[in-house]
Design a protein around this motif. Structure first.
Motif, PDB file in Angstrom:
ATOM      1  N   ASP A  29       0.814  -1.208   0.000  1.00 55.22           N
ATOM      2  CA  ASP A  29       0.000   0.000   0.000  1.00 55.22           C
ATOM      3  C   ASP A  29       0.855   1.267   0.000  1.00 55.22           C
ATOM      4  N   PRO A  30       0.295   2.381  -0.509  1.00 52.77           N
ATOM      5  CA  PRO A  30       1.008   3.648  -0.450  1.00 52.77           C
ATOM      6  C   PRO A  30       1.362   4.018   0.988  1.00 52.77           C
ATOM      7  N   ASN A  31       2.490   4.694   1.142  1.00 51.06           N
ATOM      8  CA  ASN A  31       2.967   5.201   2.423  1.00 51.06           C
ATOM      9  C   ASN A  31       3.277   4.099   3.437  1.00 51.06           C
ATOM     10  N   THR A  32       3.650   2.928   2.945  1.00 53.07           N
ATOM     11  CA  THR A  32       4.062   1.825   3.815  1.00 53.07           C
ATOM     12  C   THR A  32       5.559   1.924   4.053  1.00 53.07           C
ATOM     13  N   THR A  33       5.982   1.783   5.307  1.00 56.51           N
ATOM     14  CA  THR A  33       7.400   1.795   5.641  1.00 56.51           C
ATOM     15  C   THR A  33       7.839   0.397   6.023  1.00 56.51           C
ATOM     16  N   ILE A  34       8.930  -0.052   5.394  1.00 56.22           N
ATOM     17  CA  ILE A  34       9.531  -1.353   5.706  1.00 56.22           C
ATOM     18  C   ILE A  34      10.925  -1.059   6.242  1.00 56.22           C
ATOM     19  N   TYR A  35      11.278  -1.666   7.358  1.00 54.61           N
ATOM     20  CA  TYR A  35      12.592  -1.463   7.955  1.00 54.61           C
ATOM     21  C   TYR A  35      13.479  -2.663   7.671  1.00 54.61           C
ATOM     22  N   PHE A  36      14.680  -2.395   7.163  1.00 56.40           N
ATOM     23  CA  PHE A  36      15.685  -3.422   6.922  1.00 56.40           C
ATOM     24  C   PHE A  36      16.823  -3.182   7.905  1.00 56.40           C
ATOM     25  N   THR A  37      17.378  -4.244   8.449  1.00 54.27           N
ATOM     26  CA  THR A  37      18.460  -4.114   9.423  1.00 54.27           C
ATOM     27  C   THR A  37      19.531  -5.157   9.164  1.00 54.27           C
ATOM     28  N   ASN A  38      20.709  -4.904   9.667  1.00 54.35           N
ATOM     29  CA  ASN A  38      21.739  -5.941   9.614  1.00 54.35           C
ATOM     30  C   ASN A  38      22.008  -6.497  11.001  1.00 54.35           C
ATOM     31  N   ASN A  39      21.060  -6.307  11.931  1.00 55.11           N
ATOM     32  CA  ASN A  39      21.119  -7.008  13.212  1.00 55.11           C
ATOM     33  C   ASN A  39      20.936  -8.501  12.974  1.00 55.11           C
ATOM     34  N   GLU A  40      21.657  -9.310  13.704  1.00 54.27           N
ATOM     35  CA  GLU A  40      21.549 -10.755  13.543  1.00 54.27           C
ATOM     36  C   GLU A  40      20.332 -11.287  14.314  1.00 54.27           C
ATOM     37  N   ALA A  41      19.658 -12.261  13.727  1.00 52.47           N
ATOM     38  CA  ALA A  41      18.526 -12.897  14.410  1.00 52.47           C
ATOM     39  C   ALA A  41      19.044 -13.734  15.566  1.00 52.47           C
ATOM     40  N   THR A  42      18.406 -13.586  16.727  1.00 58.23           N
ATOM     41  CA  THR A  42      18.761 -14.398  17.891  1.00 58.23           C
ATOM     42  C   THR A  42      17.727 -15.488  18.141  1.00 58.23           C
ATOM     43  N   SER A  43      16.583 -15.384  17.488  1.00 61.54           N
ATOM     44  CA  SER A  43      15.530 -16.400  17.542  1.00 61.54           C
ATOM     45  C   SER A  43      14.604 -16.130  16.352  1.00 61.54           C
ATOM     46  N   LEU A  44      13.492 -16.825  16.273  1.00 61.82           N
ATOM     47  CA  LEU A  44      12.553 -16.609  15.171  1.00 61.82           C
ATOM     48  C   LEU A  44      11.845 -15.259  15.266  1.00 61.82           C
ATOM     49  N   THR A  45      11.852 -14.639  16.458  1.00 63.12           N
ATOM     50  CA  THR A  45      11.107 -13.399  16.650  1.00 63.12           C
ATOM     51  C   THR A  45      11.935 -12.260  17.233  1.00 63.12           C
ATOM     52  N   ALA A  46      13.250 -12.445  17.408  1.00 62.90           N
ATOM     53  CA  ALA A  46      14.060 -11.405  18.055  1.00 62.90           C
ATOM     54  C   ALA A  46      15.395 -11.206  17.332  1.00 62.90           C
ATOM     55  N   PHE A  47      15.936 -10.001  17.473  1.00 65.42           N
ATOM     56  CA  PHE A  47      17.222  -9.641  16.884  1.00 65.42           C
ATOM     57  C   PHE A  47      18.111  -9.025  17.954  1.00 65.42           C
ATOM     58  N   ASN A  48      19.427  -9.096  17.747  1.00 66.05           N
ATOM     59  CA  ASN A  48      20.324  -8.391  18.653  1.00 66.05           C
ATOM     60  C   ASN A  48      20.225  -6.896  18.385  1.00 66.05           C
ATOM     61  N   THR A  49      20.954  -6.090  19.114  1.00 65.11           N
ATOM     62  CA  THR A  49      20.903  -4.637  18.938  1.00 65.11           C
ATOM     63  C   THR A  49      22.282  -4.112  18.577  1.00 65.11           C
ATOM     64  N   GLY A  50      22.351  -2.843  18.254  1.00 57.25           N
ATOM     65  CA  GLY A  50      23.626  -2.198  18.021  1.00 57.25           C
ATOM     66  C   GLY A  50      23.986  -1.978  16.569  1.00 57.25           C
ATOM     67  N   GLU A  51      23.248  -2.545  15.639  1.00 57.21           N
ATOM     68  CA  GLU A  51      23.525  -2.345  14.216  1.00 57.21           C
ATOM     69  C   GLU A  51      22.582  -1.280  13.668  1.00 57.21           C
ATOM     70  N   SER A  52      22.797  -0.882  12.447  1.00 57.39           N
ATOM     71  CA  SER A  52      21.966   0.144  11.839  1.00 57.39           C
ATOM     72  C   SER A  52      20.729  -0.467  11.175  1.00 57.39           C
ATOM     73  N   TYR A  53      19.825   0.406  10.760  1.00 59.64           N
ATOM     74  CA  TYR A  53      18.660  -0.029  10.002  1.00 59.64           C
ATOM     75  C   TYR A  53      18.385   0.989   8.903  1.00 59.64           C
ATOM     76  N   PHE A  54      17.641   0.540   7.886  1.00 60.88           N
ATOM     77  CA  PHE A  54      17.309   1.380   6.742  1.00 60.88           C
ATOM     78  C   PHE A  54      15.806   1.348   6.541  1.00 60.88           C
ATOM     79  N   PRO A  55      15.110   2.488   6.666  1.00 64.90           N
ATOM     80  CA  PRO A  55      13.669   2.502   6.396  1.00 64.90           C
ATOM     81  C   PRO A  55      13.407   2.759   4.905  1.00 64.90           C
TER      82      PRO A  55
END
Length: 69
Positions: A29-55
């Motif tokens: 849909d119009p005006n939808t924001t998707i965030y991409f990150t290079n944080n590593e997955a720590t489980s199926l639903t969680a990521f570590n912190t400290g890396e950047s992201y790109f909206p």
């Protein structure tokens, strides 16, 4: 509309220039924001912190259509 697992997929990646391509299997849909990150997955639903992201925002005037064009 919320995107869910399997709605988009990466189809190429260029580590030398931090470039990538993706394909969508649903309309975005119009005006939808998707965030991409290079944080590593720590489980199926969680990521570590400290890396950047790109909206990425699809824009307010158009819908990104899935399918072959």
């Amino acid at each position: 509309m919320a995107l869910t697992q399997g709605d988009i997929a990466f189809i190429s990646f260029n580590a030398d220039e931090d470039g990538w391509s993706l394909v969508t299997f649903v309309d975005i849909d119009p005006n939808t924001t998707i965030y991409f990150t290079n944080n590593e997955a720590t489980s199926l639903t969680a990521f570590n912190t400290g890396e950047s992201y790109f909206p990425f925002t699809s824009g307010i005037y158009f819908r990104i259509k899935h399918g072959n064009y």
